[in-house]
Scaffold this motif. Structure first.
Motif, PDB file in Angstrom:
ATOM      1  N   UNK A   1       0.808  -1.100  -0.030  1.00  0.00           N
ATOM      2  CA  UNK A   1       0.060   0.126  -0.103  1.00  0.00           C
ATOM      3  C   UNK A   1       0.821   1.293   0.130  1.00  0.00           C
ATOM      4  N   UNK A   2       0.564   2.422  -0.636  1.00  0.00           N
ATOM      5  CA  UNK A   2       0.972   3.492  -0.641  1.00  0.00           C
ATOM      6  C   UNK A   2       1.282   4.261   0.873  1.00  0.00           C
ATOM      7  N   UNK A   3       0.497   3.723   1.753  1.00  0.00           N
ATOM      8  CA  UNK A   3       0.527   4.141   3.065  1.00  0.00           C
ATOM      9  C   UNK A   3       1.330   3.298   3.889  1.00  0.00           C
ATOM     10  N   UNK A   4       1.892   2.183   3.200  1.00  0.00           N
ATOM     11  CA  UNK A   4       2.790   1.321   4.186  1.00  0.00           C
ATOM     12  C   UNK A   4       3.989   2.180   4.622  1.00  0.00           C
ATOM     13  N   UNK A   5       4.476   1.863   5.603  1.00  0.00           N
ATOM     14  CA  UNK A   5       5.858   2.307   6.041  1.00  0.00           C
ATOM     15  C   UNK A   5       7.063   2.080   5.275  1.00  0.00           C
ATOM     16  N   UNK A   6       7.725   3.081   5.072  1.00  0.00           N
ATOM     17  CA  UNK A   6       9.046   3.018   4.044  1.00  0.00           C
ATOM     18  C   UNK A   6       9.979   2.260   4.777  1.00  0.00           C
ATOM     19  N   UNK A   7      10.426   1.170   4.579  1.00  0.00           N
ATOM     20  CA  UNK A   7      11.329   0.475   5.002  1.00  0.00           C
ATOM     21  C   UNK A   7      12.892  -0.072   4.615  1.00  0.00           C
ATOM     22  N   UNK A   8      12.916   0.595   3.368  1.00  0.00           N
ATOM     23  CA  UNK A   8      14.064   0.485   2.490  1.00  0.00           C
ATOM     24  C   UNK A   8      13.919   0.898   1.265  1.00  0.00           C
ATOM     25  N   UNK A   9      15.111   0.747   0.461  1.00  0.00           N
ATOM     26  CA  UNK A   9      15.116   1.379  -0.854  1.00  0.00           C
ATOM     27  C   UNK A   9      15.917   0.358  -1.897  1.00  0.00           C
ATOM     28  N   UNK A  10      15.551   0.475  -3.018  1.00  0.00           N
ATOM     29  CA  UNK A  10      16.278  -0.459  -4.120  1.00  0.00           C
ATOM     30  C   UNK A  10      16.632   0.621  -5.279  1.00  0.00           C
ATOM     31  N   UNK A  11      17.704   0.540  -5.726  1.00  0.00           N
ATOM     32  CA  UNK A  11      18.008   1.333  -6.962  1.00  0.00           C
ATOM     33  C   UNK A  11      18.116   0.730  -8.302  1.00  0.00           C
ATOM     34  N   UNK A  12      18.162   1.691  -9.353  1.00  0.00           N
ATOM     35  CA  UNK A  12      18.137   1.198 -10.504  1.00  0.00           C
ATOM     36  C   UNK A  12      19.215   0.059 -10.878  1.00  0.00           C
ATOM     37  N   UNK A  13      18.594  -1.114 -11.536  1.00  0.00           N
ATOM     38  CA  UNK A  13      19.655  -2.122 -11.762  1.00  0.00           C
ATOM     39  C   UNK A  13      19.692  -3.269 -10.936  1.00  0.00           C
ATOM     40  N   UNK A  14      19.034  -2.910  -9.919  1.00  0.00           N
ATOM     41  CA  UNK A  14      18.966  -3.892  -8.721  1.00  0.00           C
ATOM     42  C   UNK A  14      17.958  -5.071  -9.217  1.00  0.00           C
TER      43      UNK A  14
END
Length: 125
Positions: A33-46
């Motif tokens: 959900x867009x309201x879900x808590x942000x818990x990390x990030x992935x970057x282009x190419x991953x």
């Protein structure tokens, strides 16, 4: 002896799909959900391994869990198509694409060796 056809077939089970991050940066959330808590990030190419796909979200398999202090819990989700956010497509399904297609002379053995190598480095970064 045991048949080599057992579980050594590149370790690819049909339930696990691979998605590649094609947007510059895609957040990982604790719920689909867009309201879900942000818990990390992935970057282009991953490339992330996916356990499930649900309503336009992918649930990350354990080996693709984000790392870091925000990554709490064991439910991690990423949005596939960010068009509604004016971002365009974020993730591309690359499950059918084999990065080692140019090693077609003996793909089974090479693929298996690569998977073992991957397993050896989990948790070290």
């Amino acid at each position: 002896g045991p048949s080599p056809k057992g579980g050594l077939d590149g370790g690819r089970s049909p339930t696990k799909r691979m998605f590649k991050v094609i947007h510059s940066k895609v957040v990982v959330r604790s719920s689909p959900s867009l309201s879900g808590q942000i818990v990390g990030v992935k970057y282009s190419g991953d490339v992330v391994r996916v356990a499930a796909v649900q309503n336009g979200w992918v649930q990350l398999a354990q080996e693709s869990f984000p790392k870091g202090r925000l990554a709490k819990g064991n439910s991690f989700w990423m949005l596939i198509d960010g068009s509604q956010l004016k971002l365009g497509v974020l993730l591309k399904d690359v499950s059918g694409e084999d990065k080692s297609s140019d090693l077609s002379s003996n793909p089974k053995r090479l693929l298996f060796g690569r998977v073992v190598g991957d397993c050896a480095c989990f948790g070290k970064d």
